[in-house]
Design an enzyme around this catalytic site. Structure first.
Site, PDB file in Angstrom:
ATOM      1  N   ILE A  26      21.309  -9.720  47.278  1.00 37.85           N
ATOM      2  CA  ILE A  26      22.083  -8.908  46.348  1.00 37.85           C
ATOM      3  C   ILE A  26      23.044  -7.987  47.077  1.00 37.85           C
ATOM      4  O   ILE A  26      24.167  -7.759  46.624  1.00 37.85           O
ATOM      5  CB  ILE A  26      21.123  -8.127  45.437  1.00 37.85           C
ATOM      6  CG1 ILE A  26      20.445  -9.092  44.460  1.00 37.85           C
ATOM      7  CG2 ILE A  26      21.848  -7.019  44.665  1.00 37.85           C
ATOM      8  CD1 ILE A  26      19.260  -8.523  43.749  1.00 37.85           C
ATOM      9  N   GLY A  27      22.632  -7.475  48.233  1.00 37.52           N
ATOM     10  CA  GLY A  27      23.521  -6.613  49.004  1.00 37.52           C
ATOM     11  C   GLY A  27      24.760  -7.342  49.462  1.00 37.52           C
ATOM     12  O   GLY A  27      25.876  -6.800  49.403  1.00 37.52           O
ATOM     13  N   TYR A 187       4.701  -0.400  46.699  1.00 36.35           N
ATOM     14  CA  TYR A 187       6.070  -0.802  46.358  1.00 36.35           C
ATOM     15  C   TYR A 187       6.526  -0.121  45.070  1.00 36.35           C
ATOM     16  O   TYR A 187       7.633   0.429  44.999  1.00 36.35           O
ATOM     17  CB  TYR A 187       6.150  -2.320  46.209  1.00 36.35           C
ATOM     18  CG  TYR A 187       7.528  -2.811  45.804  1.00 36.35           C
ATOM     19  CD1 TYR A 187       8.599  -2.731  46.688  1.00 36.35           C
ATOM     20  CD2 TYR A 187       7.755  -3.341  44.538  1.00 36.35           C
ATOM     21  CE1 TYR A 187       9.866  -3.165  46.322  1.00 36.35           C
ATOM     22  CE2 TYR A 187       9.019  -3.782  44.168  1.00 36.35           C
ATOM     23  CZ  TYR A 187      10.069  -3.690  45.057  1.00 36.35           C
ATOM     24  OH  TYR A 187      11.328  -4.107  44.692  1.00 36.35           O
TER      25      TYR A 187
END
Length: 321
Positions: A26-27, A187
């Site tokens: 996604i980055g 997380y």
């Protein structure tokens, strides 16, 4: 907003963006589409080899892209400080910071500074980076934004206020941090911390009357190397096989998973503390997303903020509470 695609991104000419973890997933898509629409983009990545390879790949896809790699290891606060200093030495302003990099459901480990890895990378590293780059963001004037990528899995990890809450996050660096460690809970807490951080940033920007907007996004269930990383560490287990099956059957493409982040980063009218995700929760066009009520808990947010300043040594003294 429904049906939004990368073709809806407004012209980004004249804007400079930093995207963490931009070498893949996604980055990378976020960096590529910002560059495609005219932004100058800094790919802030831990691995020099992968960061430089991503620059080459991106320029191959967008030949006129204005992109560069700068090293950043969010698991090492000294690296975060070096990155911020290097950026300040090159550029006077920063229009967009995308806090995208992260790790997911890893076995217990510690950052270079002794913090539990997921909390240290996903929250503390970005908390420090944002604070150190804040003068550059404020110098950019109207339209500057900070977008922090959270997750729908934030629901797994509430961080309560009061005793044992955010003020006790210093325990993530203590010797007994491994005791009772549950990787998915850890997380979830780190992703809750992302949203509490955004909420507190938004409150402070509103109080300051400044030009910077703090927003958040999540990708839903997108095919990327984030959620396969832990499975790879464990080898060919049932979990890794289920992850691969889920990617093949349920996950939306990485490019679709990047749309909520790109919307939060570029769409007109994005307000303070906005949170975007896929229309159907796990996939679809970006829309305002549901979030757990504890991510709007001011007491928890204040305690997390104070603890984060102590842990990182980065102060946001210029912003009122």
């Amino acid at each position: 907003m429904p049906g939004r695609t990368t073709t809806n991104i407004p012209d980004q000419s004249g804007r400079t963006a930093v995207v963490t973890g931009a070498n893949s997933g996604i980055g990378y898509v976020t960096a590529r589409e910002l560059a495609r629409h005219g932004a100058t983009v800094v790919l802030a990545c831990r691995s020099a080899a992968r960061g430089r390879a991503a620059v080459v790949r991106l320029r191959g896809e967008v030949p006129d892209a204005a992109v560069e790699f700068m090293p950043l290891d969010l698991a090492d606060l000294a690296s975060v400080r070096r990155f911020a200093a290097a950026y300040a030495g090159r550029r006077a302003a920063l229009d967009l910071l995308v806090n995208n990099a992260g790790v997911m459901a890893l076995p217990f480990g510690r950052t270079a500074d002794g913090f539990e890895t997921q909390f240290g990378v996903n929250h503390l590293g970005h908390f420090a980076l944002t604070g150190l780059l804040l003068p550059r963001l404020r110098a950019a004037g109207a339209g500057a934004r900070i977008v922090t990528v959270s997750s729908g899995f934030h629901v797994l990890g509430k961080i309560p206020s009061g005793a044992g809450g955010p003020a006790a996050t210093e325990g993530f660096g203590s010797r007994d941090a491994e005791a009772g460690y549950r990787r998915w809970i850890a997380y979830g807490r780190s992703k809750t911390a992302n949203l509490l951080f955004t909420h507190q940033l938004a409150r402070r920007f509103t109080a300051a009357g400044g030009p910077v907007t703090a927003a958040a996004a999540h990708p839903g269930y997108a095919s990327s190397n984030l959620h396969t990383g832990a499975a790879r560490l464990e080898g060919p287990t049932l979990g890794s096989r289920l992850t691969a099956l889920g990617d093949a059957v349920l996950a939306q493409p990485t490019a679709s998973g990047a749309l909520p982040t790109l919307h939060a980063a570029t769409a007109p009218g994005v307000g303070q503390d906005a949170f975007y995700g896929p229309r159907f929760g796990w996939r679809g066009a970006p829309v305002p997303s549901w979030r757990a009520r504890w991510t709007l808990d001011d007491a928890a947010g204040e305690e997390l903020w104070a603890a984060s300043e102590r842990l990182t040594g980065v102060s946001y003294a210029a912003l009122p509470r």
